[in-house]
Scaffold this active site. Structure first.
Site, short mmCIF file in Angstrom:
data_model
loop_
_atom_site.label_atom_id
_atom_site.label_comp_id
_atom_site.label_asym_id
_atom_site.label_seq_id
_atom_site.Cartn_x
_atom_site.Cartn_y
_atom_site.Cartn_z
CD GLU A 61 -2.51 1.64 2.47
OE1 GLU A 61 -2.38 0.48 3.18
OE2 GLU A 61 -3.03 2.64 2.67
CG ASP A 128 7.13 9.37 13.85
OD1 ASP A 128 8.51 10.63 13.68
OD2 ASP A 128 6.21 10.14 13.71
CG ASP A 130 8.51 15.35 15.96
OD1 ASP A 130 7.34 15.64 14.33
OD2 ASP A 130 8.81 16.46 15.89
#
Ligand code: SF4
Ligand SMILES: [Zn+2]
Lengths: 449, 537
Positions: A61, A128, A130
């Site tokens: 996907e 991830d 941040d």
């Protein structure tokens, strides 16, 4: 194709003044490393090898974010050519990569509710990190801000993850990407990593989650008095990072509020007062830190001596000495230990932005980061789509025939990093794996199963 | 694996089997504990089918209750075994084993049909399995592993020596000072450790309870149960998915009038009706956007109330990040706020930061997503307390369970704002401090409603033991007693309830419910409280 047209020939525009979205057409037609992306995501299943899985890439996907923040999920492509054509044609402002499903995600409706169902089968393990999650320990700026002074926090995170993933979990195909604004993504691409269940992903994320959020004004840390080997290794690295980069660059102990926040990690008021007394004549972050370390260690030594003297009197003082020393660890880890966005890592079907995307606001390219040079990485110097197009523009006379146009720009270094740190090795392994499969198949006289 | 009852193994028809028992199976049948790979032999009468399953459910429910009360897996050992002995005993060893296997397979059928049911069953079965494994003698454990071909081999001496230092460090980090120094001195035999791919012990990896090197986890003998429970969990989870498919495709239609009703009622016995779907509960549309401020005051648990009340949290899109919006949005959905009302609510709340089109662009998708109308169209279920407690908010974020994340002062202030009785505020703060968040929440509930919370809290708004539904139930009763005055604070419930630490005497309604919870009787009781919870909103 119009993109090709626009990209050809010298252009008078200065791309630094053009909107990012307007430049994306040129970006995808002239600068995006389509080949490398396909080579990565096909994992050898490019139809060339007899043992490769021809449906593999088609089952992956992609999610495009189109102009106006429209998410288009469940995109899939037959091969690299089809993907490149779609990117050039639709110019997504962001590409997200999802899992590989059991069937082509575009045709999922046909399978939903059937015996087979529609479900993700594999997906890279991702992380991830941040900088917004570090707002309480950043003095140089908040939220969307990023600069050379807070980058060391990201560099430390890269180092810890890289070491843990490789040494502890045995992964080899790991790469890091600048997320385009104020953070870093990590992709783990070993076959073993791609096949992890959600439960196993959560376990790995938790293994790295020493920082557990804020509680009652201080960071909540999963640290014990004695260190797990992985924590001991991390602490050694982080203490150096803290003392050499973060403490001086963030000037952590210079403003009153920040200094108080650090003192909150000490185990009792007496030691806090002692440290403050020693701070009266020191104002720089580094000298204040030295004073704090000295005070804590002297106190810990004293407690331990006391513990040794006391005959058979239990080891309460010794434990107190240990707890005292642990406060230093708490401070260092609270300020530097990677703060992961756990949800991203825990689920196989979580989408994550692809490398080489362009951040729609900053125009910065999500370039790969070499973990060995993480400390030197400069987020302000990351190439932008405008800058690259300018380079392309001024070099377009001298482009070598047959070579991808981006070779003449800084994109070439980004792609080289991607290959050297990750792709070349991955491909070598994938090829060897396919050859091994072919050899086994040849040696197997019957289908024993 | 052919699923049990695949073609109707119940009643007078023989069990269909595609494999003959092998010598392994014979070996397995000698061990008390089972991986449940073999189908039960022989025939099962439908009465037995139901009775066995009920007994097992009592055990599993008991385990679930222990966890709700705040017991950790390592503290439940004795109690779990007690429960098992109490409900699963039988006249002979063979009978016992048969009951174990049959009841397990029946519950697979009953709990395979939704994700929530499957998750519940897997969680309880794994805890039961772990406790039973721990209870075995080392020789029995060994026999069990061999019979089930579990591929765990102890570490060889050279391998062990190489990592001995690190193993000692891990033991120390877990607070096992004695084990650690024994390792350092070399007093621990090498075959006390196993080396396995890390994937096999996710719980130990996640808790950093093992040494990891190059993809292998070094598991000590004491941690063996984690190792064994893993293949058990994996096999069960896979089997449940397969069973669900076969159930829908084959068994349900064929057994529509005989087995199906039994199986369906079994799955509702303890979990109550399928609360994950507000539509099925019949509460959709009972709440509108305008009701929310009042409901916040009256019936929201602290986690939700504080997210609403800290209005900066809602109004600043940065702070109420994705997680928070999910937690709160799904809660609202769960109490029966329909999609259109949810959009209305969020549009108003977000207006200061995201007026008009900006809202449509940035948030509409998320709101619709929560209702399964976007993206993968998954119908998300509201978060459980476990999940909320497990999430830790980052800097400046406000989701999570306040009993865990708030400082004592902010907690006290927040509870006062919620108008919780002062004695109960103290109790809640103490429980929170001791790490019993759900008990703290129950104390706050009691301090707000003036009566005892005998179900405990394990969900903000669904199923049994739910803060919101219990609150509405009590308030609605009060309202009826007070002649329909909205929000009437006086009332029978407060008067009937004990205050503070006094023991609570249950009224007739709760007595019925307790009975039902204890599963003294199985029949449907339309007037009992849980049934009523469906209608209140
Ligand atoms: S215990 Fe559950 S309902 Fe209560 S505040 Fe915490 S998460 Fe919310
Ligand atoms: Zn900065």
């Amino acid at each position: 194709m119009s993109g090709e047209q626009a990209g050809a020939g010298p252009m008078a525009t200065d791309f630094n003044n053009m909107g990012v979205q307007d430049m994306m057409k040129l970006y995808y037609s002239r600068l995006f490393p389509h080949q490398e992306m396909y080579k990565w995501l096909a994992y050898g299943n490019d139809g060339k090898h007899p043992k490769s899985d021809g449906t593999f890439f088609q089952r992956r996907e992609f999610c495009f974010t189109l102009d106006g923040d429209i998410f288009v999920r469940y995109q899939s492509f037959k091969d690299g050519g089809e993907m490149a054509a779609a990117l050039k044609d639709r110019c997504p402002s962001k590409i997200d990569i999802g899992p590989v499903y059991n069937v082509d995600p575009q045709r999922r409706a046909a399978y939903q509710g059937s015996g087979q169902g529609f479900s993700p089968l594999e997906r890279e393990l991702v992380f991830d990190i941040d900088l917004t999650d570090y707002d309480d320990v950043r003095t140089c700026g908040k939220e969307g801000h990023i600069c050379g002074k807070c980058w060391p926090l990201m560099a430390a995170a890269i180092k810890i993850l890289d070491a843990g993933l490789r040494q502890d979990f045995g992964f080899q195909h790991v790469f890091f990407v600048y997320s385009g604004r104020r953070g870093v993504h990590c992709w783990v691409c070993d076959e073993r990593a791609r096949k992890l269940t959600d439960e196993q992903r959560s376990a790995i994320a938790n293994y790295f989650a020493v920082y557990k959020g804020q509680e009652r004004g201080v960071a909540k840390l999963a640290l014990s008095l004695d260190d797990h080997p992985a924590i001991a290794r991390a602490y050694e690295l982080l203490r150096e990072a803290f003392e050499q980069r973060i403490l001086p660059e963030q000037r952590l102990l210079e403003d009153e509020q920040q200094a108080q926040a650090v003192l909150a990690y000490l185990p009792n008021d007496a030691i806090r007062e002692e440290v403050q007394r020693r701070w009266q004549h020191r104002s720089g972050s580094e000298e204040r830190w030295e004073a704090l370390v000295e005070a804590v260690e002297e106190e810990a030594d004293a407690l331990e001596v006391q513990g040794r003297k006391r005959q058979g009197g239990g080891d309460a003082p010794r434990a107190a000495g240990k707890a005292m020393r642990k406060a230093l660890k708490d401070i260092v880890c609270a300020y530097t230990y990677p703060r992961l966005d756990m949800e991203v890592s825990k689920k196989m079907n979580h989408l994550l932005k692809a490398p080489f995307c362009v951040h729609p606001k900053t125009g910065k390219v999500c370039v790969p980061i070499d973990p060995d040079h993480a400390w030197e990485f400069d987020p302000d110097a990351v190439c932008t789509v405008g800058g690259l197009l300018n380079q392309l523009n001024s070099s377009s006379g001298g482009a070598v025939q047959g070579e991808e146009p981006w070779r003449a720009t800084d994109m070439s270094q980004a792609v080289d990093t991607f290959r050297a740190c990750f792709l070349d090795e991955l491909q070598a392994e994938v090829k060897a794996g396919l050859a091994e499969k072919a050899r086994q198949a040849a040696a197997e006289p019957t289908l024993a199963w | 694996m052919a699923t049990f009852l695949d073609a109707g193994a119940v009643g007078k028809r023989p069990v269909l089997r595609d494999v003959q028992p092998t010598s392994r199976a014979a070996a397995r049948s000698k061990v008390a504990l089972s991986m449940y790979t073999d189908l039960p032999d022989g025939e099962i009468a439908i009465e037995e089918f139901e009775r066995f399953a009920m007994d097992r459910l009592r055990v599993l429910k008991g385990i679930d209750d222990l966890k709700v009360k705040g017991f950790r897996p390592d503290q439940m050992q004795e109690k779990v075994i007690e429960l098992y002995e109490k409900h699963m005993s039988a006249s002979s060893r063979e009978e016992r084993q048969r009951k174990d296997v049959v009841s397990h397979f029946v519950l697979r059928l009953a709990y395979c049909r939704t994700e929530d049911l499957r998750r519940w069953l897997i969680a309880q079965e794994c805890d039961l399995f772990r406790a039973r494994f721990r209870e075995m003698l080392p020789s029995e454990q060994k026999a069990f592993m061999e019979a089930n071909e579990l591929p765990f081999r102890p570490l060889g001496r050279p391998d062990f020596e190489e990592v001995r230092e690190q193993l000692a460090a891990v033991a120390a980090s877990l607070g096992q000072a004695l084990a650690s120094s024994a390792l350092r001195r070399g007093d621990v035999p090498h075959d006390n450790y196993y080396k396995v791919p890390f994937e096999q012990v996710p719980d130990l990896v996640g808790g950093r309870k093992v040494y990891l090197q190059a993809g292998y986890a070094y598991v000590s003998k004491d941690q063996m149960s984690s190792l064994v429970v893993q293949p058990f969990r994996a096999a069960l989870s896979k089997a449940l998915v397969v069973t669900a498919r076969r159930w829908a495709a084959v068994v349900a239609p064929e057994e529509a009038d005989r087995l199906t009703p039994v199986v369906e009622s079994l799955s509702q016995r303890y979990l109550g009706p399928d609360y994950s779907d507000p539509e099925k509960r019949g509460v959709v549309g009972t709440v509108s956007a305008g009701d929310i401020p009042r409901l916040v005051r009256e019936s929201f648990p602290l986690c939700m109330a504080s997210m609403y009340q800290a209005s900066w949290a809602l109004h600043d899109s940065h702070h109420l990040k994705h997680e928070g919006r999910m937690q709160f949005g799904l809660f609202l959905k769960g109490i029966g706020l329909p999609l259109e009302e949810a959009i209305r609510f969020w549009r108003t709340e977000m207006a200061p930061v995201a007026p008009g089109e900006k809202f449509d662009k940035q948030y509409l998708y998320n709101v619709r997503h929560n209702y399964g109308k976007e993206g993968n169209r998954k119908d998300y279920t509201p978060y459980t307390c476990m999940k909320i407690i497990g999430s830790t908010p980052g800097v400046g974020q406000v989701h999570g369970c306040p009993y865990k994340t708030f400082s004592q002062e902010s907690l006290r202030a927040a509870l006062a704002r919620l108008q919780v009785a002062p004695t109960k505020i103290e109790e809640a703060c103490n429980k929170a401090k001791a790490g019993h968040f759900q008990l703290a929440c129950a104390a706050a509930w009691e301090g707000k409603h003036g009566c005892a919370c005998d179900t405990g809290i394990n969900h903000p708004n669904q199923a049994r033991a739910c803060y919101y539904a219990e609150s509405r139930r009590v308030l609605d009763q009060e309202q009826q007693a007070a002649g329909g005055q909205p929000g009437g604070q006086a009332g029978a419930a407060a008067a009937a309830a004990g205050t503070g630490g006094q023991p609570y005497t249950p009224g007739p309604q709760t007595a019925t419910r307790q009975l039902q919870n204890a599963l003294g009787s199985n029949g449907p009781q339309p007037d009992s409280a849980p049934a009523k919870m469906q209608r209140v909103g």
